[in-house]
Scaffold this motif. Sequence first.
Motif, PDB file in Angstrom:
ATOM      1  N   PRO A  52     -29.520 -14.665   8.527  1.00 43.42           N
ATOM      2  CA  PRO A  52     -29.621 -15.544   7.353  1.00 43.42           C
ATOM      3  C   PRO A  52     -28.282 -15.705   6.644  1.00 43.42           C
ATOM      4  O   PRO A  52     -27.616 -14.731   6.314  1.00 43.42           O
ATOM      5  CB  PRO A  52     -30.638 -14.820   6.468  1.00 43.42           C
ATOM      6  CG  PRO A  52     -31.443 -13.980   7.409  1.00 43.42           C
ATOM      7  CD  PRO A  52     -30.472 -13.548   8.470  1.00 43.42           C
ATOM      8  N   GLY A  53     -27.883 -16.940   6.449  1.00 46.70           N
ATOM      9  CA  GLY A  53     -26.634 -17.212   5.742  1.00 46.70           C
ATOM     10  C   GLY A  53     -25.394 -17.038   6.585  1.00 46.70           C
ATOM     11  O   GLY A  53     -24.287 -17.196   6.093  1.00 46.70           O
ATOM     12  N   LEU A  54     -25.560 -16.720   7.870  1.00 53.50           N
ATOM     13  CA  LEU A  54     -24.391 -16.449   8.707  1.00 53.50           C
ATOM     14  C   LEU A  54     -24.163 -17.513   9.763  1.00 53.50           C
ATOM     15  O   LEU A  54     -23.263 -17.406  10.567  1.00 53.50           O
ATOM     16  CB  LEU A  54     -24.530 -15.071   9.374  1.00 53.50           C
ATOM     17  CG  LEU A  54     -24.525 -13.899   8.407  1.00 53.50           C
ATOM     18  CD1 LEU A  54     -24.731 -12.594   9.149  1.00 53.50           C
ATOM     19  CD2 LEU A  54     -23.228 -13.841   7.616  1.00 53.50           C
ATOM     20  N   GLY A  55     -24.987 -18.545   9.775  1.00 60.77           N
ATOM     21  CA  GLY A  55     -24.693 -19.677  10.617  1.00 60.77           C
ATOM     22  C   GLY A  55     -25.301 -19.627  11.997  1.00 60.77           C
ATOM     23  O   GLY A  55     -25.997 -18.690  12.380  1.00 60.77           O
ATOM     24  N   ILE A  56     -25.025 -20.699  12.770  1.00 63.35           N
ATOM     25  CA  ILE A  56     -25.459 -20.829  14.146  1.00 63.35           C
ATOM     26  C   ILE A  56     -24.292 -20.384  15.019  1.00 63.35           C
ATOM     27  O   ILE A  56     -23.232 -21.019  15.001  1.00 63.35           O
ATOM     28  CB  ILE A  56     -25.842 -22.286  14.470  1.00 63.35           C
ATOM     29  CG1 ILE A  56     -26.849 -22.823  13.450  1.00 63.35           C
ATOM     30  CG2 ILE A  56     -26.383 -22.402  15.883  1.00 63.35           C
ATOM     31  CD1 ILE A  56     -28.167 -22.092  13.416  1.00 63.35           C
ATOM     32  N   PRO A  57     -24.423 -19.302  15.795  1.00 63.44           N
ATOM     33  CA  PRO A  57     -23.277 -18.754  16.514  1.00 63.44           C
ATOM     34  C   PRO A  57     -22.510 -19.750  17.361  1.00 63.44           C
ATOM     35  O   PRO A  57     -21.278 -19.772  17.347  1.00 63.44           O
ATOM     36  CB  PRO A  57     -23.910 -17.650  17.364  1.00 63.44           C
ATOM     37  CG  PRO A  57     -25.077 -17.190  16.554  1.00 63.44           C
ATOM     38  CD  PRO A  57     -25.609 -18.437  15.911  1.00 63.44           C
TER      39      PRO A  57
END
Length: 532
Positions: free
Chosen positions: A238-243
């Motif tokens: 969550p909150g860390l984006g789409i790798p």
Amino acid sequence: MKRKWGTVLLSTLVVSSLTLSACGSDTPSKETKDKAPSGSTDKVSTAGFPIVKEPIKLKMFTRTAPANGPFKDMPVFQDYEKLSNVQVEWIEAPTDGFAEKKNLLFASNELPDVMYRSGLTPLEAIRYGTGGQLIPLEGLIDKYAPNLKKLMETYPEIRPAITTPEGHIYAIPGIVTVNSARTDKRWMNQAWLKKLNLKEPETTDELYEVLKAFRDKDPNGNGKQDEIPMTARASGGPGLGIPVADIMGGSFGLDKQLGYYINIENDKVNIWMGSDRNKEMLMFLNKLYSEKLLDQEVFSQKEAQYIAKQATGNTGFFFDQTNNPMLGTKVNDQYIGISPVKGPHGDRLQLSAPVPRDFGAFAITSVNKNPEATMRWIDYFYSDEGSTLLRFGRQGDNYELRNGIPYYTDAFLATGNQSKITPYAGGGAPHLISEKVASFINPPQVQEAQKKLDPYMPKIFAAPLFDEQTAQQINILRNDIDKYYEEQTTKFIAGALSFDKWGEFQSTLKKMKIDELQKLYQDAYDKMKQKK
């Protein structure tokens, strides 16, 4: 090995259970908030071992990963107890449900002496620090933590990343000085390249052509179109984006400074979510996905599925910090690290985590009667000697030295028990990761892959610490913005949302007050610059 930095970038301010009260009825008074409680300092040595002449006991609350064994059985803590004269009672909580148990400790004010590997968020550190449940550490670091103090002097980006606007340090991070532990390598199937007479791609256009060849020209030779040209992790959290978007973003000039979707140019902070460059990047990924060049399970696969695909040899291009999933398999030599590919505007950045990688890894609570000894205790693990003990266990039993560098012995590797003897497995342990202790995650194959990334790694500014009021404000803004952005990004890539809707996407971000969020990050960055 799972990309730890990606899951622990210092950006996340979202705390699911912070509606609980930060302080119980026994919360320390205002007089104790800005000073650390003093133990028997005359009994704490400032250098050497033991730390104290008479044994002391500390209760430490910690997270345990699924792969870990009991902390009390780990050689590092058994041996360190004899060396330091500090006895630790571990209060263990598994990763699943850990955040809830951690928050409950603070809400009930039933605190241990230490929060170890606790993943405190910046908002938690500020809230519990200013509330008096965590003590300020800067004075203790200065007197009782020579190893940590030296690292903070050597890497000046550490201090502003962990210091509040009021000048306090309430939590210590993990510190990573070896570049390869702060990046995902770009692993490409060199066996397929050779079979198809292709060179390593240098641009996004060349990558597209290589992936098409992987899809169409049967590089595995089985007569079936079953190859996976490119894959990536499903989620960064969550909150860390789409790798996959994070990794490819560098080819379109998209960095992640301050732990967020931010570029910094001429000291100006720009949140690029709604930018034309981001649209270009998402359109490129949509093309890969729609043509089945990008794994169709990229948004749904579990971690175990992703790791398994790395070890099959049937994947053309993927991303991981190490080569661990390939080790011991017949496909280990099948892959080679490549450089970031150049995008349409000449951009070629490599996303990486900052040196202070794991925020909130260690904190001392207000109930601790021996804060000086506790700081001495943790400081050992910010030396190469202490980190070697933590990561490798006992010399002879678990590891051997080769040219002064620790390596697991073949006999111990054969047991498969590496994660049972050390708290570093599973990420987030407070210690130093340097080149001298990184042989397992930084073997020659990884080192060669990292060399191709080093020229393209910009200086990374870690997420700043905000005062509690600002942190709450950012938390509220990001709760909505992050969720919306990641949902829409997935839809754009997967083709479920037309790029004709880009204007509506931009307008919605504006309505969610993305400009206000950008100003808060700009103010924080300006303050960080002033402190240097």
